[in-house]
Design a protein around this motif. Sequence first.
Motif, PDB file in Angstrom:
ATOM      1  N   ALA A 115       0.834  -1.206   0.000  1.00  0.00           N
ATOM      2  CA  ALA A 115       0.000   0.000   0.000  1.00  0.00           C
ATOM      3  C   ALA A 115       0.870   1.258   0.000  1.00  0.00           C
ATOM      4  N   MET A 116       1.959   1.242   0.755  1.00  0.00           N
ATOM      5  CA  MET A 116       2.864   2.391   0.787  1.00  0.00           C
ATOM      6  C   MET A 116       3.463   2.647  -0.597  1.00  0.00           C
ATOM      7  N   ARG A 117       3.828   1.586  -1.294  1.00  0.00           N
ATOM      8  CA  ARG A 117       4.382   1.740  -2.643  1.00  0.00           C
ATOM      9  C   ARG A 117       3.365   2.377  -3.585  1.00  0.00           C
ATOM     10  N   HIS A 118       2.131   1.924  -3.453  1.00  0.00           N
ATOM     11  CA  HIS A 118       1.100   2.478  -4.335  1.00  0.00           C
ATOM     12  C   HIS A 118       0.865   3.959  -4.032  1.00  0.00           C
ATOM     13  N   LEU A 119       0.896   4.332  -2.766  1.00  0.00           N
ATOM     14  CA  LEU A 119       0.721   5.741  -2.396  1.00  0.00           C
ATOM     15  C   LEU A 119       1.851   6.599  -2.950  1.00  0.00           C
ATOM     16  N   LEU A 120       3.047   6.051  -2.994  1.00  0.00           N
ATOM     17  CA  LEU A 120       4.179   6.801  -3.545  1.00  0.00           C
ATOM     18  C   LEU A 120       3.981   7.099  -5.031  1.00  0.00           C
TER      19      LEU A 120
END
Length: 708
Positions: A115-120
């Motif tokens: 999820a953090m990667r997608h937010l980036l």
Amino acid sequence: MSIPREVIEEVRTRSSFVEIAGETVALKRSGSGFLGLCPFHTEKTPSFSVNEEEGLFYCFGCGKKGTIFDYVMEMRGFTFPEAVRFLASKCGVQVPESREARNPAAKVEMSRVKAMRHLLQIARSAYRENLLNGKSSAAALSYLERRGISPETSERFALGYAPERWEFIAAEILNRLESLSDRDSISDELGFLSKERVGPLLNDLGLTKLRKAEKTTAPRTSYDVLRNRIIFPITRSDGAAIGFGGRSIQGDDKGPKYLNSPENAVYSKRRAFFGLHQALPYIRAARHVFLVEGYMDVLSLYQAGLGDVLAGCGTAVTTEQVAILRRLCDRVTLLFDGDKAGRKAASNCFELFLNSGLELSLVLLPEGQDPDDLAQKIQGKELRGHLRSLYCSPLSLFIEQVAFAKDSVEHSRNLKDLSAVKRGKVAAEIAEVLAKIDNPVERDSLLSEAADLLGIRTESLDSLIYAAREKHLAKATRSQSGNAAPAQRPSRKKDTRSPARSQSAPYDPVPFDSVPYDRVASQYAQDAFAEEADAEAYFSEESAAPVIPLDSLHRQLLIAVLSDPQLVPEIFQIPSMLSGNQSQNALPPHIISFLRTLEERQPLGIEAYVRASEPPENALIELQNLLKEYNLEEHELLEQAIRQNKVGGSHPRDVIAQAGFAHERNGLKSEIGRIRANEAETKDQDALARLVQEKLVKKRNLEKLKSQ
């Protein structure tokens, strides 16, 4: 947990090499295979061949060859497990999770990281769109124009702008998440991308920060960390964002000039480079990297014609970055500012790159000038020629820093002006560093250069290096259970040979326009969430075989045959030396294989090398590669063989004879130990008497051997 072999084989058979290579190379069918321009070197006639059926590639121009895994590792700088996982995601093969990943808590963490990667990725798009179309982006566009950054370069590096608003990025990301039509493809089964949980993830990524707690009971809110700043996305080799750097466009001193993403589950500044995705095609073509200090340096040099440029991310060069560079290229040129801080940073890199296998060069700019300034004035071939004229030896700068960095009063910075006492202290410090170099050829070359710079005799510095290595060896020996035989001290004969310089001028990278981006630029997917190949994740997988430790007997034998390879047959004549005899002290199979190969190839021995007036340059390299092939201690064995021959000690044939006696003595000692163990367990008196008689015979034979 390593990836199962059957999974690796399935990935290999199901992956289309033509499809993977076609992302960077225009391939045309030629007979049963495909041909194209090689991505690893510059050429005009296609010589890069791909065999789709066998999954192999070969370049007839530069000699590069390998499997589809080798190709992905070379092109993207991945480790082997990363290459397997990347290809698996392309062809739909499921790579088994490790035991740790099957843990429920680990699954939650993996979902959180995804999820953090997608937010980036969403944040990068938001910052980029705001630079191009934002109501308050005029000042940011004007700043980039004043700094000479073209719209094309801005687009290539996906530069963005964070407006001077306190709650921009969270609101923008939530709006974009709500408007996603393919929300199901995000695979957010644990709900980390829900409205309630996005805020904490943005705090973890360093994009927002919690306000200080107030006296009221109202929940704490977050504010944007990056405000009124040009945004520099920091990416992996495939172009997926892992962090951001922000440069203030205000002329006042409010806040730091640069802000960078903090360390988190996705981003580690010790392993990251700015510009890696954009520079990778040029690095592959040139096998070279210009390493600079600032983001703007990368942009300006890229525009000026240097494509193979990388910058660190707000930190000094790290060992992790050196390891990544080793996978990407063969040569590194430091291009740092000429001020005191730049000189110190460049000096620190000298020791960091020792034993890395990378050739290190240094371009030190005049004080008050940085690469950005230089690239604005000079471009193309003229820039490369100018950089070449500013080359200086990394070792020279390192010695200069050791000699003068601690001086509180400005003195002459000429090493020739050092007093005898100061010269001795500096030489001792340099010897401590050079003693750490494993390769004796590289160490000897740098030793000669250092002695010349300090104005001292080569043998004087060599004695200091020898003492330092002896100290390191003694310390290492004390920390181990084994007892290493002390090395013999060599004689200090004057070396009349003219030492060859180890440093060379910086590699001249391929011209910017000779590697067209439309041919070699990768078509890497921008959505890291959809791809499993994470360049920041390191999985356990067998790499190089470990060096096998040697006991003192085997070490003596190897040193003897390295001195004179023609003595190998005499070792095989020693009774019970071959492993087929099942003797406890027999030679291990890998040493027997090495001896047979040495007997077959008959390279020049160390004894002949030392005595030759003009020894062949590749003689030591041939022996070193042969030892390395069998996972033996190539550097230590070569060094001991060289020193033993310089000293003029025992003849190698005498060493083998003594080793034969030692081998027999060890065998008898083992037999006596076995008999004693049987005595303790035997209750039958007749059997016990026979054992005692056998032990006495063995002891008598042992005494005879000791007297010889």
